[in-house]
Design a protein around this motif. Structure first.
Motif, PDB file in Angstrom:
ATOM      1  N   SER A   6       0.820  -1.210   0.000  1.00 26.33           N
ATOM      2  CA  SER A   6       0.000   0.000   0.000  1.00 26.33           C
ATOM      3  C   SER A   6       0.856   1.262   0.000  1.00 26.33           C
ATOM      4  CB  SER A   6      -0.935   0.014   1.207  1.00 26.33           C
ATOM      5  OG  SER A   6      -1.848  -1.051   1.138  1.00 26.33           O
ATOM      6  N   ALA A  10       0.029   3.114  -3.460  1.00 26.42           N
ATOM      7  CA  ALA A  10      -0.824   4.308  -3.481  1.00 26.42           C
ATOM      8  C   ALA A  10      -0.195   5.462  -4.266  1.00 26.42           C
ATOM      9  CB  ALA A  10      -1.180   4.734  -2.057  1.00 26.42           C
ATOM     10  N   LEU A  67      -4.192  -4.401  -4.818  1.00 28.91           N
ATOM     11  CA  LEU A  67      -4.466  -3.511  -3.691  1.00 28.91           C
ATOM     12  C   LEU A  67      -5.943  -3.606  -3.318  1.00 28.91           C
ATOM     13  CD1 LEU A  67      -2.630  -0.335  -5.040  1.00 28.91           C
ATOM     14  CD2 LEU A  67      -1.778  -1.890  -3.276  1.00 28.91           C
ATOM     15  N   LEU A  71      -8.419   1.309  -1.001  1.00 25.81           N
ATOM     16  CA  LEU A  71      -7.304   2.184  -1.319  1.00 25.81           C
ATOM     17  C   LEU A  71      -7.406   2.676  -2.763  1.00 25.81           C
ATOM     18  CD1 LEU A  71      -4.553   3.403  -0.447  1.00 25.81           C
ATOM     19  CD2 LEU A  71      -3.497   1.333  -1.371  1.00 25.81           C
TER      20      LEU A  71
END
Length: 135
Positions: A6, A10, A67, A71
Motif C-alpha cells: 500500500s 498508493a 491492492l 485504497l
C-alpha cells in the motif's frame, strides 16, 4: 507485506492515474467550430474520452488485483479529479468547471469501485480454488 504494498502502491497508482489523464486529455484545450453548422465542440474528441476510460478501467482492474478497493477508489478518484480540475479551472472563466469536477469525481468513484471490486472478487475466487465452471 500488505502495508508495504500500500505504501508503494498508493503513490504509484496516483501517478499512473494522473498520467492517464495527461496522456489522453491533458494536452488538449482547443475547441473546434464546424464551419458548416457553426457548432462548437471540445475540448476533447470522443476517441480521447474512450481511450481514457479504457485506460482507467485497465488501471483500476490491475490495481484492484493487488491492492484493496478501499485504497484504489480514493486514490484514483482524487488523482484524476485533481488533475482534471486544475486544468479545467485554469481554462474556464464561467466557473462551470466545478460542475464538471463533481461529475468527474462521481464517475471516477463509481467506475473505480465497480472495476477494482470486481477485480478483487475475481482474484479471491482464483485463490480460493479457481473460477467456477462456466465462467
Amino acid at each position: 507485506m500488505i502495508a508495504n504494498r500500500s505504501l508503494v502502491g498508493a503513490p504509484l497508482l496516483a501517478l499512473v492515474t494522473a498520467g492517464v489523464w495527461w496522456a489522453w486529455l491533458g494536452w488538449d484545450n482547443g475547441y473546434r467550430v464546424d464551419p458548416a453548422t457553426g457548432d462548437m465542440t471540445g475540448p476533447y474528441a470522443p476517441w480521447q474520452v474512450v481511450g481514457c476510460v479504457i485506460s482507467l478501467a485497465v488501471v483500476a482492474a490491475a490495481a484492484g488485483w493487488v491492492l484493496s478497493p478501499w485504497l484504489v477508489v480514493p486514490v484514483m478518484t482524487a488523482a484524476f479529479t485533481i488533475a482534471w480540475s486544475q486544468n479545467a479551472a485554469a481554462t474556464d472563466d464561467s466557473g462551470l468547471w466545478a460542475v464538471g469536477a463533481v461529475l468527474v469525481l462521481v464517475g471516477m468513484a463509481s467506475g473505480a469501485t465497480l472495476i477494482s471490486s470486481g477485480s478483487q472478487l475475481l482474484r479471491g475466487r482464483r485463490h480460493a480454488g479457481g473460477v467456477p465452471a462456466g465462467i
